[in-house]
Design an enzyme around this catalytic site. Structure first.
Site, mmCIF file in Angstrom:
data_model
loop_
_atom_site.group_PDB
_atom_site.id
_atom_site.type_symbol
_atom_site.label_atom_id
_atom_site.label_comp_id
_atom_site.label_asym_id
_atom_site.label_seq_id
_atom_site.Cartn_x
_atom_site.Cartn_y
_atom_site.Cartn_z
ATOM 1 N N LYS A 87 56.423 23.393 23.788
ATOM 2 C CA LYS A 87 55.114 22.734 23.699
ATOM 3 C C LYS A 87 54.976 21.776 24.882
ATOM 4 O O LYS A 87 55.811 20.883 25.066
ATOM 5 C CB LYS A 87 55.040 21.997 22.357
ATOM 6 C CG LYS A 87 53.649 21.645 21.914
ATOM 7 C CD LYS A 87 53.721 21.149 20.484
ATOM 8 C CE LYS A 87 52.389 20.624 20.009
ATOM 9 N NZ LYS A 87 52.532 19.867 18.753
HETATM 10 C C1 E4P Z 1 50.262 19.681 16.422
HETATM 11 O O1 E4P Z 1 50.490 20.561 17.177
HETATM 12 C C2 E4P Z 1 49.648 18.408 16.845
HETATM 13 O O2 E4P Z 1 50.556 17.657 17.579
HETATM 14 C C3 E4P Z 1 49.185 17.687 15.613
HETATM 15 O O3 E4P Z 1 48.407 18.570 14.833
HETATM 16 C C4 E4P Z 1 48.422 16.398 15.889
HETATM 17 O O4 E4P Z 1 47.906 15.930 14.670
HETATM 18 P P1 E4P Z 1 47.346 14.442 14.464
HETATM 19 O O5 E4P Z 1 46.108 14.285 15.265
HETATM 20 O O6 E4P Z 1 47.086 14.335 12.993
HETATM 21 O O7 E4P Z 1 48.437 13.513 14.928
#
Ligand code: E4P
Length: 216
Positions: A87
């Site tokens: 990622k």
């Molecule tokens: C996942 O890939 C993301 O990092 C995550 O969904 C972010 O979510 P949030 O905005 O609730 O922190």
């Protein structure tokens, strides 16, 4: 649409996996920190444990922000398990790194995406997944779902293979609306997945059937 769970919590990952509908897991540094995972060895071990639990793509986020460091870190993460997806943040060095990972057969998830322009760049670099953050867009009085629909339209028109992974999901309705808008994947907190089960008429109907079954 594929279902990923958005957590580093092993109990929640197990619970979602036991439902039989889980296709993968996403994590981020905030989610890992929330579970108290500290230090390189603990981080790598935690990803390995998640990979052993779930047979699907597991996103592991790099902590680096420069090209050379993202590549080195990504190689280490990718070596943990064939299901690891590296990622990478939507920054200039991140796009360059995604292109390198693509050319070298390593799956990627381009994260922190908030615009269609960013989505085009990530797809050009060959990202496996693109993560637009729906909830965080909603927080700024824009409609995150509209971004999903716009990207789905662009990717369909242009024939890009990158899968739209709707992230920052906050409610069961977000999941439904992402499915309508053309997301390929939704990564959700466990509560939002379980929230899809709920309807008061189901509960009332079941209670009546159970009561009537006693008269049969
Ligand atoms: C996942 O890939 C993301 O990092 C995550 O969904 C972010 O979510 P949030 O905005 O609730 O922190």
């Amino acid at each position: 649409m594929k279902f990923f769970i958005d957590t580093a919590n092993l109990a929640q990952i197990k619970e979602a996996n036991d439902l039989g509908i889980l296709d993968g897991v996403t994590t981020n540094p905030s989610l890992m920190a929330k579970e108290g995972i500290k230090g390189n060895e603990a981080i790598l071990n935690h990803y390995k444990t998640i990979c052993d639990l779930v047979d699907g793509d597991i996103s592991a986020e790099v902590l680096s922000v420069t090209y050379d460091e993202i590549i080195e870190e990504g190689k280490i993460l990718a070596a943990i398990h064939p299901n690891i997806v590296v990622k990478v943040p939507m920054i200039k060095d991140g796009i360059k790194a995604i292109k390198w990972f693509t050319d070298n057969g390593i799956k990627t998830n381009c994260t922190l995406v908030f615009s269609a322009g960013q989505a085009i760049l990530a797809a050009k670099a060959g990202a496996t997944y693109l993560s637009p953050f729906i909830g965080r867009i909603d927080d700024t009085n824009w409609d995150g779902i509209e971004l999903i629909a716009q990207i789905a339209n662009i990717y369909g028109t242009q024939g890009f293979d990158t899968q739209i992974l709707a992230a920052s999901i906050r409610t069961p309705l977000h999941i439904v609306r992402c499915a309508e808008a053309g997301a390929d994947v939704c990564t959700c907190p466990l509560d939002s997945i379980l929230g899809l089960l709920k309807h008061p008429l189901t509960d009332i109907g079941l209670a009546k059937f159970i009561e009537d079954a006693k008269k049969m």
